[in-house]
Design an enzyme around this catalytic site. Structure first.
Site, PDB file in Angstrom:
ATOM      1  N   ALA A   9       0.804  -1.226   0.000  1.00 54.29           N
ATOM      2  CA  ALA A   9       0.000   0.000   0.000  1.00 54.29           C
ATOM      3  C   ALA A   9       0.840   1.280   0.000  1.00 54.29           C
ATOM      4  O   ALA A   9       0.709   2.120  -0.904  1.00 54.29           O
ATOM      5  CB  ALA A   9      -0.928  -0.025   1.218  1.00 54.29           C
ATOM      6  N   GLU A  36      10.197  -5.829  -3.578  1.00 58.24           N
ATOM      7  CA  GLU A  36       9.238  -6.506  -2.703  1.00 58.24           C
ATOM      8  C   GLU A  36       9.740  -7.932  -2.481  1.00 58.24           C
ATOM      9  O   GLU A  36       9.969  -8.657  -3.442  1.00 58.24           O
ATOM     10  CB  GLU A  36       7.847  -6.509  -3.348  1.00 58.24           C
ATOM     11  CG  GLU A  36       6.838  -7.458  -2.726  1.00 58.24           C
ATOM     12  CD  GLU A  36       6.637  -7.265  -1.225  1.00 58.24           C
ATOM     13  OE1 GLU A  36       6.390  -6.138  -0.800  1.00 58.24           O
ATOM     14  OE2 GLU A  36       6.765  -8.275  -0.476  1.00 58.24           O
ATOM     15  N   CYS A  44      -6.194  -6.810   3.915  1.00 56.55           N
ATOM     16  CA  CYS A  44      -7.476  -6.663   4.624  1.00 56.55           C
ATOM     17  C   CYS A  44      -8.500  -7.696   4.158  1.00 56.55           C
ATOM     18  O   CYS A  44      -9.431  -8.038   4.891  1.00 56.55           O
ATOM     19  CB  CYS A  44      -8.038  -5.256   4.400  1.00 56.55           C
ATOM     20  SG  CYS A  44      -6.799  -3.966   4.588  1.00 56.55           S
ATOM     21  N   VAL A  51      15.489  -6.167   0.308  1.00 62.70           N
ATOM     22  CA  VAL A  51      16.558  -5.214   0.632  1.00 62.70           C
ATOM     23  C   VAL A  51      17.124  -5.607   1.988  1.00 62.70           C
ATOM     24  O   VAL A  51      16.383  -5.708   2.976  1.00 62.70           O
ATOM     25  CB  VAL A  51      16.015  -3.768   0.640  1.00 62.70           C
ATOM     26  CG1 VAL A  51      17.094  -2.798   1.101  1.00 62.70           C
ATOM     27  CG2 VAL A  51      15.502  -3.392  -0.746  1.00 62.70           C
ATOM     28  N   TYR A 103     -32.457  11.669   6.977  1.00 62.59           N
ATOM     29  CA  TYR A 103     -33.379  10.711   7.599  1.00 62.59           C
ATOM     30  C   TYR A 103     -34.372  10.184   6.571  1.00 62.59           C
ATOM     31  O   TYR A 103     -34.934  10.950   5.790  1.00 62.59           O
ATOM     32  CB  TYR A 103     -34.162  11.379   8.746  1.00 62.59           C
ATOM     33  CG  TYR A 103     -35.479  10.683   9.031  1.00 62.59           C
ATOM     34  CD1 TYR A 103     -35.503   9.379   9.540  1.00 62.59           C
ATOM     35  CD2 TYR A 103     -36.703  11.315   8.774  1.00 62.59           C
ATOM     36  CE1 TYR A 103     -36.719   8.729   9.761  1.00 62.59           C
ATOM     37  CE2 TYR A 103     -37.916  10.668   9.011  1.00 62.59           C
ATOM     38  CZ  TYR A 103     -37.916   9.371   9.499  1.00 62.59           C
ATOM     39  OH  TYR A 103     -39.097   8.731   9.720  1.00 62.59           O
ATOM     40  N   ARG A 158     -26.622  14.289  21.827  1.00 65.10           N
ATOM     41  CA  ARG A 158     -27.563  14.926  22.777  1.00 65.10           C
ATOM     42  C   ARG A 158     -27.321  14.445  24.196  1.00 65.10           C
ATOM     43  O   ARG A 158     -27.294  15.228  25.147  1.00 65.10           O
ATOM     44  CB  ARG A 158     -29.000  14.576  22.376  1.00 65.10           C
ATOM     45  CG  ARG A 158     -29.605  15.564  21.417  1.00 65.10           C
ATOM     46  CD  ARG A 158     -30.923  15.107  20.879  1.00 65.10           C
ATOM     47  NE  ARG A 158     -31.877  14.685  21.913  1.00 65.10           N
ATOM     48  CZ  ARG A 158     -33.113  14.284  21.637  1.00 65.10           C
ATOM     49  NH1 ARG A 158     -33.547  14.264  20.392  1.00 65.10           N
ATOM     50  NH2 ARG A 158     -33.927  13.922  22.591  1.00 65.10           N
TER      51      ARG A 158
HETATM   52  C1  LIG Z   1      -5.595  -9.765   7.980  1.00 63.55           C
HETATM   53  C2  LIG Z   1      -5.492  -8.273   7.904  1.00 63.55           C
HETATM   54  C3  LIG Z   1      -6.647  -7.502   7.816  1.00 63.55           C
HETATM   55  C4  LIG Z   1      -6.546  -6.110   7.770  1.00 63.55           C
HETATM   56  N1  LIG Z   1      -7.692  -5.368   7.681  1.00 63.55           N
HETATM   57  C5  LIG Z   1      -7.620  -4.016   7.599  1.00 63.55           C
HETATM   58  C6  LIG Z   1      -8.790  -3.232   7.457  1.00 63.55           C
HETATM   59  O1  LIG Z   1      -9.906  -3.756   7.393  1.00 63.55           O
HETATM   60  N2  LIG Z   1      -8.652  -1.883   7.387  1.00 63.55           N
HETATM   61  C7  LIG Z   1      -7.425  -1.264   7.418  1.00 63.55           C
HETATM   62  O2  LIG Z   1      -7.344  -0.024   7.319  1.00 63.55           O
HETATM   63  N3  LIG Z   1      -6.285  -1.990   7.545  1.00 63.55           N
HETATM   64  C8  LIG Z   1      -6.361  -3.342   7.627  1.00 63.55           C
HETATM   65  N4  LIG Z   1      -5.212  -4.093   7.733  1.00 63.55           N
HETATM   66  C9  LIG Z   1      -3.919  -3.401   7.831  1.00 63.55           C
HETATM   67  C10 LIG Z   1      -3.372  -3.069   6.438  1.00 63.55           C
HETATM   68  O3  LIG Z   1      -3.330  -4.216   5.639  1.00 63.55           O
HETATM   69  C11 LIG Z   1      -1.985  -2.486   6.610  1.00 63.55           C
HETATM   70  O4  LIG Z   1      -2.065  -1.367   7.443  1.00 63.55           O
HETATM   71  C12 LIG Z   1      -1.390  -2.064   5.265  1.00 63.55           C
HETATM   72  O5  LIG Z   1      -1.220  -3.174   4.426  1.00 63.55           O
HETATM   73  C13 LIG Z   1      -0.040  -1.401   5.501  1.00 63.55           C
HETATM   74  O6  LIG Z   1       0.554  -1.128   4.285  1.00 63.55           O
HETATM   75  P1  LIG Z   1       2.125  -0.939   4.197  1.00 63.55           P
HETATM   76  O7  LIG Z   1       2.431  -0.755   2.756  1.00 63.55           O
HETATM   77  O8  LIG Z   1       2.566   0.072   5.166  1.00 63.55           O
HETATM   78  O9  LIG Z   1       2.724  -2.308   4.736  1.00 63.55           O
HETATM   79  P2  LIG Z   1       2.543  -3.803   4.232  1.00 63.55           P
HETATM   80  O10 LIG Z   1       1.223  -4.011   3.621  1.00 63.55           O
HETATM   81  O11 LIG Z   1       2.945  -4.659   5.370  1.00 63.55           O
HETATM   82  O12 LIG Z   1       3.614  -3.911   3.076  1.00 63.55           O
HETATM   83  C14 LIG Z   1       4.977  -3.872   3.341  1.00 63.55           C
HETATM   84  C15 LIG Z   1       5.635  -4.734   2.292  1.00 63.55           C
HETATM   85  O13 LIG Z   1       7.040  -4.595   2.432  1.00 63.55           O
HETATM   86  C16 LIG Z   1       7.637  -5.836   2.159  1.00 63.55           C
HETATM   87  N5  LIG Z   1       8.963  -5.795   2.785  1.00 63.55           N
HETATM   88  C17 LIG Z   1       9.246  -5.678   4.107  1.00 63.55           C
HETATM   89  N6  LIG Z   1      10.571  -5.627   4.296  1.00 63.55           N
HETATM   90  C18 LIG Z   1      11.134  -5.710   3.070  1.00 63.55           C
HETATM   91  C19 LIG Z   1      12.482  -5.706   2.605  1.00 63.55           C
HETATM   92  N7  LIG Z   1      13.502  -5.613   3.449  1.00 63.55           N
HETATM   93  N8  LIG Z   1      12.710  -5.814   1.278  1.00 63.55           N
HETATM   94  C20 LIG Z   1      11.661  -5.905   0.392  1.00 63.55           C
HETATM   95  N9  LIG Z   1      10.375  -5.933   0.780  1.00 63.55           N
HETATM   96  C21 LIG Z   1      10.121  -5.818   2.101  1.00 63.55           C
HETATM   97  C22 LIG Z   1       6.686  -6.846   2.772  1.00 63.55           C
HETATM   98  O14 LIG Z   1       6.831  -8.112   2.186  1.00 63.55           O
HETATM   99  C23 LIG Z   1       5.326  -6.211   2.468  1.00 63.55           C
HETATM  100  O15 LIG Z   1       4.760  -6.714   1.272  1.00 63.55           O
HETATM  101  C24 LIG Z   1      -5.275  -5.488   7.784  1.00 63.55           C
HETATM  102  C25 LIG Z   1      -4.119  -6.262   7.859  1.00 63.55           C
HETATM  103  C26 LIG Z   1      -4.210  -7.637   7.914  1.00 63.55           C
HETATM  104  C27 LIG Z   1      -2.955  -8.457   7.995  1.00 63.55           C
END
Ligand SMILES: Cc1cc2nc3c(=O)[nH]c(=O)nc-3n(C[C@H](O)[C@H](O)[C@H](O)COP(=O)(O)OP(=O)(O)OC[C@H]3O[C@@H](n4cnc5c(N)ncnc54)[C@H](O)[C@@H]3O)c2cc1C
Length: 460
Positions: free
Chosen positions: A12, A36, A46, A84, A430, A446
């Site tokens: 994300a 990645e 999610c 990385v 409403y 309220r």
């Molecule tokens: C089961 C589940 C349900 C969720 N439901 C919700 C929800 O309903 N609503 C909501 O707002 N949030 C939800 N979340 C949280 C949301 O998914 C995360 O907040 C979001 O994905 C964060 O995005 P990010 O890019 O910061 O991190 P991540 O999605 O964790 O992505 C980080 C990426 O970096 C990669 N990475 C890490 N270190 C390295 C490295 N050294 N070299 C290369 N790649 C690396 C990882 O493999 C990963 O793919 C949920 C999470 C989970 C697990």
């Protein structure tokens, strides 16, 4: 010559940053490479509980954008299976391990985005590495759990941790026909809610047949032939064919820390308003980055996809030559739990106290539609409100369909620092199929206003 942007983490935050930077700067001006380590880019973690619960049928629907699409449509070189392993800030390069070929390369950068996400908490307990014990963080975890469910046909699932991910996984296992137990160290599940609202969640879980063991800590796991067989708590031993660890995440900052990038007091990478770290041209966004809670003013580490996408966008705009700032978070979150909807925003009672506020609370019971309208169901709305001023500090909602998204109206009120006095007269819509004539949010405002007035009168 083109500048080079390197992004670490292809989900994300990282890919939002890459996409925004590309929107503003073409490939002749900015080369973008995203690394990645997993199998997928831009995916919906999610959606994992809904895929595993067979609510979402097609796994591919969880993948928002593949590396091929990034390459073809945006000229972003997204490389999966590339981890990385080091950042050299002096030389401005990263060391990248190609996991498919077991080789390493040095890749230079002018701009760097650290978007490494969160790291699931894995307790250092005996037996935790047994087969059949899973974390739930990435799509690779989802694939591993799905394969296990299909091949091993487990009957008894134990979920450890009663946060929203644990609860969503408990429901997913139930939908797959497993017996489910959930162990939670605190007195109630969902400690981000106040105990009274958490208790409603606990009742909903029990009502759906989940065996809830609260105020119990897991002390270890027993395995048979290498596969998990039992979960041992300080009170009992639970039969387990499959275990999911839902103990939350911490910011995944080791790489940044090792490089000398400053980590904030919340444990996330310290960033300024534009999502830049203390190092010029090095940015961070998403679950690994520190945020400021707009109500308490405190630095926090909250793992939510909503924040990750927005922060990535801000970093990308700035890298792209624009100017944008990130104004902080409220921690607005919603979840579907055992047939109910639960939501929160801002501060709960414990957080309000910790931030030094004097506050009062008001909880109202209402219905999601006009009481006489088919499908009307109970909704509980709780507000946390500053004493004297009546300023909204936080809100929680529990109810059936139509309840949870009401939190968004409350989040907007909170964002704009509204008092319950001002909220009471807001022109909400409403019609009987959607709300009572006084929307539950207004009824709660309220009630809170009455309490604030009463307390003011008592002070005189
Ligand atoms: C089961 C589940 C349900 C969720 N439901 C919700 C929800 O309903 N609503 C909501 O707002 N949030 C939800 N979340 C949280 C949301 O998914 C995360 O907040 C979001 O994905 C964060 O995005 P990010 O890019 O910061 O991190 P991540 O999605 O964790 O992505 C980080 C990426 O970096 C990669 N990475 C890490 N270190 C390295 C490295 N050294 N070299 C290369 N790649 C690396 C990882 O493999 C990963 O793919 C949920 C999470 C989970 C697990």
């Amino acid at each position: 010559m083109a500048e080079r942007l390197v992004v670490i983490g292809g989900d994300a935050a990282g890919m939002s940053a890459a996409s925004q930077a590309r929107k503003r700067r073409g490939p002749e001006d900015l080369e973008i490479v995203a690394f990645e380590r997993g199998n997928f880019t831009s995916y919906s973690a999610c959606g994992i509980p809904y895929y595993l619960g067979d609510v979402v049928e097609d796994f591919d629907d969880l993948i928002v954008r593949t590396p091929e699409k990034f390459r073809d449509k945006q000229q972003i070189d997204a490389r999966i299976h590339h981890e990385v392993v080091a950042i050299d800030l002096g030389a401005r390069n990263v060391t990248v391990r190609d996991l498919a070929n077991d080789s390493e390369a040095i890749e230079g950068f002018d701009q760097l985005v650290v978007a490494t996400g969160g790291k699931p908490v894995r307790p250092p307990l005996e037996g935790v590495d047994a087969r059949g014990i899973f974390g739930v963080q990435t799509l690779d975890d989802a694939v591993a759990i799905e394969n296990f469910l299909e091949n091993e046909k487990p009957k008894h699932a134990v979920v450890i941790g009663g946060g929203y991910i644990g609860l969503e996984m408990a429901e997913a296992f139930q939908l797959r026909g497993l017996d489910v137990a959930l162990v939670e160290r605190s007195a109630q599940p969902m400690v981000t809610l106040d105990p009274d609202i958490g208790e409603l969640v606990a009742e909903a879980m029990r009502g759906l047949g989940v065996d809830l063991y609260s105020s119990e800590a897991v002390t270890g796991f027993e395995a048979k032939d290498g596969s998990v067989a039992t979960v041992v708590t300080d009170n009992r031993t639970l039969h387990a064919d499959i275990v999911v660890l839902g103990l939350g995440t911490r910011p995944n900052v080791e790489l940044a820390r090792m490089a000398g990038i400053t980590i904030g007091e919340s444990g996330g990478v310290k960033v300024d308003q534009r999502m830049q770290t203390e190092i010029e041209g090095v940015w961070s966004a998403g679950d690994c980055a520190e945020k400021i809670n707009r109500v308490s003013g405190k630095p926090v580490a909250i793992a939510l996809g909503t924040h990750a996408n927005k922060e990535g966008r801000i970093a990308g705009i700035n890298i792209g030559g624009g100017y944008a700032t990130f104004p902080g978070v409220l921690g607005t979150a919603t979840s579907k739990v055992c047939g109910y909807e639960v939501a929160r925003t801002g501060l709960n009672e414990a957080e309000a106290k910790d931030a030094g506020f004097e506050f009062t609370t008001a909880t109202s019971e209402s219905t999601t539609r006009a009481g006489y309208f088919p499908g009307a169901s109970p909704i509980t709305t709780k507000l946390v409100v500053e004493q004297r001023s009546g300023r909204l500090l936080g809100a929680q909602i529990f109810g059936k369909e139509g309840a949870a998204k009401r939190i968004d109206g409350l989040a907007v009120a909170l964002w704009n620092e509204m008092t319950v006095d001002a909220m009471v007269n807001v022109d909400l819509s409403y019609a009987p199929p959607f709300a009572p004539v006084w929307d539950p949010v207004l009824i709660a405002a309220r009630k809170a206003w009455d309490k604030v007035q009463l307390e003011l009168a008592n002070l005189k």
